[in-house]
Design a protein around this motif. Sequence first.
Motif, PDB file in Angstrom:
ATOM      1  N   ALA A  86       0.818  -1.206   0.000  1.00  0.00           N
ATOM      2  CA  ALA A  86       0.000   0.000   0.000  1.00  0.00           C
ATOM      3  C   ALA A  86       0.852   1.257   0.000  1.00  0.00           C
ATOM      4  N   LEU A  87       1.942   1.216   0.769  1.00  0.00           N
ATOM      5  CA  LEU A  87       2.801   2.393   0.835  1.00  0.00           C
ATOM      6  C   LEU A  87       3.526   2.647  -0.473  1.00  0.00           C
ATOM      7  N   THR A  88       3.984   1.569  -1.149  1.00  0.00           N
ATOM      8  CA  THR A  88       4.772   1.735  -2.362  1.00  0.00           C
ATOM      9  C   THR A  88       3.918   1.979  -3.577  1.00  0.00           C
ATOM     10  N   MET A  89       2.666   1.482  -3.584  1.00  0.00           N
ATOM     11  CA  MET A  89       1.820   1.664  -4.754  1.00  0.00           C
ATOM     12  C   MET A  89       0.942   2.891  -4.575  1.00  0.00           C
ATOM     13  N   GLY A  90      -0.010   2.800  -3.661  1.00  0.00           N
ATOM     14  CA  GLY A  90      -0.856   3.955  -3.379  1.00  0.00           C
ATOM     15  C   GLY A  90      -1.619   4.429  -4.588  1.00  0.00           C
ATOM     16  N   THR A  91      -2.375   5.515  -4.431  1.00  0.00           N
ATOM     17  CA  THR A  91      -3.171   6.047  -5.525  1.00  0.00           C
ATOM     18  C   THR A  91      -2.373   6.967  -6.410  1.00  0.00           C
ATOM     19  N   SER A  92      -1.224   7.384  -5.986  1.00  0.00           N
ATOM     20  CA  SER A  92      -0.446   8.335  -6.771  1.00  0.00           C
ATOM     21  C   SER A  92       0.512   7.663  -7.715  1.00  0.00           C
ATOM     22  N   GLY A  93       0.670   6.336  -7.631  1.00  0.00           N
ATOM     23  CA  GLY A  93       1.561   5.644  -8.530  1.00  0.00           C
ATOM     24  C   GLY A  93       2.911   5.362  -7.914  1.00  0.00           C
ATOM     25  N   GLY A  94       3.195   5.907  -6.716  1.00  0.00           N
ATOM     26  CA  GLY A  94       4.419   5.571  -5.999  1.00  0.00           C
ATOM     27  C   GLY A  94       5.652   6.048  -6.711  1.00  0.00           C
ATOM     28  N   ALA A  95       6.180   5.227  -7.623  1.00  0.00           N
ATOM     29  CA  ALA A  95       7.450   5.519  -8.261  1.00  0.00           C
ATOM     30  C   ALA A  95       7.325   6.502  -9.417  1.00  0.00           C
ATOM     31  N   ILE A  96       6.108   6.929  -9.768  1.00  0.00           N
ATOM     32  CA  ILE A  96       5.935   7.876 -10.860  1.00  0.00           C
ATOM     33  C   ILE A  96       6.466   9.240 -10.446  1.00  0.00           C
ATOM     34  N   ARG A  97       7.384   9.754 -11.241  1.00  0.00           N
ATOM     35  CA  ARG A  97       7.976  11.053 -10.925  1.00  0.00           C
ATOM     36  C   ARG A  97       7.783  12.020 -12.091  1.00  0.00           C
ATOM     37  N   PRO A  98       7.433  13.262 -11.786  1.00  0.00           N
ATOM     38  CA  PRO A  98       7.390  14.267 -12.851  1.00  0.00           C
ATOM     39  C   PRO A  98       8.797  14.661 -13.272  1.00  0.00           C
ATOM     40  N   VAL A  99       8.888  15.407 -14.350  1.00  0.00           N
ATOM     41  CA  VAL A  99      10.180  15.842 -14.884  1.00  0.00           C
ATOM     42  C   VAL A  99      10.152  17.357 -15.058  1.00  0.00           C
ATOM     43  N   TYR A 147       0.192  21.621  -8.856  1.00  0.00           N
ATOM     44  CA  TYR A 147       1.635  21.589  -9.057  1.00  0.00           C
ATOM     45  C   TYR A 147       2.323  22.282  -7.887  1.00  0.00           C
ATOM     46  N   HIS A 148       3.291  21.603  -7.323  1.00  0.00           N
ATOM     47  CA  HIS A 148       4.033  22.141  -6.186  1.00  0.00           C
ATOM     48  C   HIS A 148       5.493  22.296  -6.607  1.00  0.00           C
ATOM     49  N   TRP A 149       6.023  23.498  -6.452  1.00  0.00           N
ATOM     50  CA  TRP A 149       7.376  23.801  -6.884  1.00  0.00           C
ATOM     51  C   TRP A 149       8.294  23.988  -5.672  1.00  0.00           C
ATOM     52  N   TYR A 150       9.571  23.607  -5.880  1.00  0.00           N
ATOM     53  CA  TYR A 150      10.571  23.728  -4.820  1.00  0.00           C
ATOM     54  C   TYR A 150      11.862  24.285  -5.417  1.00  0.00           C
ATOM     55  N   LYS A 151      12.510  25.140  -4.665  1.00  0.00           N
ATOM     56  CA  LYS A 151      13.828  25.652  -5.036  1.00  0.00           C
ATOM     57  C   LYS A 151      14.773  25.413  -3.872  1.00  0.00           C
ATOM     58  N   ASP A 152      15.848  24.675  -4.159  1.00  0.00           N
ATOM     59  CA  ASP A 152      16.806  24.309  -3.112  1.00  0.00           C
ATOM     60  C   ASP A 152      16.089  23.642  -1.941  1.00  0.00           C
ATOM     61  N   LYS A 153      15.108  22.779  -2.270  1.00  0.00           N
ATOM     62  CA  LYS A 153      14.335  21.957  -1.330  1.00  0.00           C
ATOM     63  C   LYS A 153      13.342  22.752  -0.482  1.00  0.00           C
ATOM     64  N   VAL A 171       3.497  16.750  -8.642  1.00  0.00           N
ATOM     65  CA  VAL A 171       2.141  16.873  -9.170  1.00  0.00           C
ATOM     66  C   VAL A 171       1.193  16.122  -8.243  1.00  0.00           C
ATOM     67  N   GLY A 172       0.306  16.855  -7.587  1.00  0.00           N
ATOM     68  CA  GLY A 172      -0.598  16.220  -6.639  1.00  0.00           C
ATOM     69  C   GLY A 172       0.189  15.563  -5.521  1.00  0.00           C
ATOM     70  N   ALA A 173      -0.075  14.256  -5.307  1.00  0.00           N
ATOM     71  CA  ALA A 173       0.624  13.495  -4.273  1.00  0.00           C
ATOM     72  C   ALA A 173       1.701  12.613  -4.861  1.00  0.00           C
TER      73      ALA A 173
END
Length: 403
Positions: free
Chosen positions: A90-103, A139-145, A174-176
């Motif tokens: 459940a932790l690794t999959m979840g509804t957000s796709g887990g390993a899916i990362r934006p670019v 969309y959530h943006w970060y600069k220098d964390k 993106v989202g969660a």
Amino acid sequence: MVGFIHTPACTQFFSNFNGILPRRPLEEPQGTPYEPWWVHRLSFPALVTFPTYKKTQEITKLITSALQTDARISLDAATMSTAIIIIFLALTMGTSGGAIRPVVTLIPNWGNVLHGDEVTLRCDMPSTVPEESRASRTYHWYKDKSPIFRDQHQQTLRRAPSTLLDSGQYQCRVGASDISDAVTLNVTISSVILQRPPSAIYEGDPLTLKCHHLKEYSSVPPRFFKNNQEIKSQFPDSEFRIQKVDLNTSGLYKCSKQIEFPGRSGYREFSDEFLLSVKELFSPPEIKVTPSRIIAGDNMTVRCDTRRDPLRGGTELHFAFYRDGRTVRGYNVSDTYRVPSSQLEDFGIYTCDVRTASGAVRKMSDGFHNQMYDYTVQNIIRLVISGFVLAASLCLIYFHNKW
């Protein structure tokens, strides 16, 4: 994942746990109440929908606390192991796709710009993620964390004009979803800079370098150098391009440009340089044959062993196998060639060829000579030698007794 948990098979499976685990609510680490994660027949709705970016340690602490404070729990080792597996999935999959990362993409795609240049950063999800209504995406943006507080429905982040304070490492979410890899933007004050892509350059990648200066000044076409040797550019727009780089492309690159400043007579020459290091996409292949000693009739496995760079681990490779220079198997995504019940004609010098799906990078292994071990012949030789030894021993004994 929620749909998976609620399938009939899973419902029957989880029903076996009914009454074993407590039915008490959990609270999010920040204190926001959550639905019970073991409601009724353990359909795990809250656990499954728990945001994947929450720290596993916090969730584990909450679950452990819940289990320890409920006297009705009695879990054997098998039940606990199954519960842990369910929690991990459940932790690794979840509804957000887990390993899916934006670019994060820079527009234009330069990692270094001049003070005052316009730069746009865009947050993209991989094409494998189902397209949803853009209006519902955040969309959530970060600069220098550190988070950048802005309208969460904007996919792009614009820096116009850019300043020195805009230099740093940018990430987005993106989202969660998981957070993206960092992209570095470097803003400098200079007359001329040699622009290059923001990310690492690998074998087979195209490469574009640009000798860039402020637009308000006039200039003459630049000159490019590699390791202090001038290289000719076929493009008149201050760019030097290589369609496909290899490891030999690495080196010290430099550009030189003459600029005329307003109110001053004549041109002044400026230059900039950087060290380019092309990364290896995958290692040179090596043939490995098992078992190490093969006799006629054995199953033989020939493997083309190579290692992809971890940052390009998803690169699709195709493998081909050759014996004595002749193709025994054409290009395929499998790195293994199997020979059932090998015969004499299956032995020889094996090589393999590895290439990317586009064919941009291709590498050949060294030859590996595998031989058939004929134990029948070896046994005959041993038997003959043993016979001679036995005969000689008997003769010695006979003559010894006779004398």
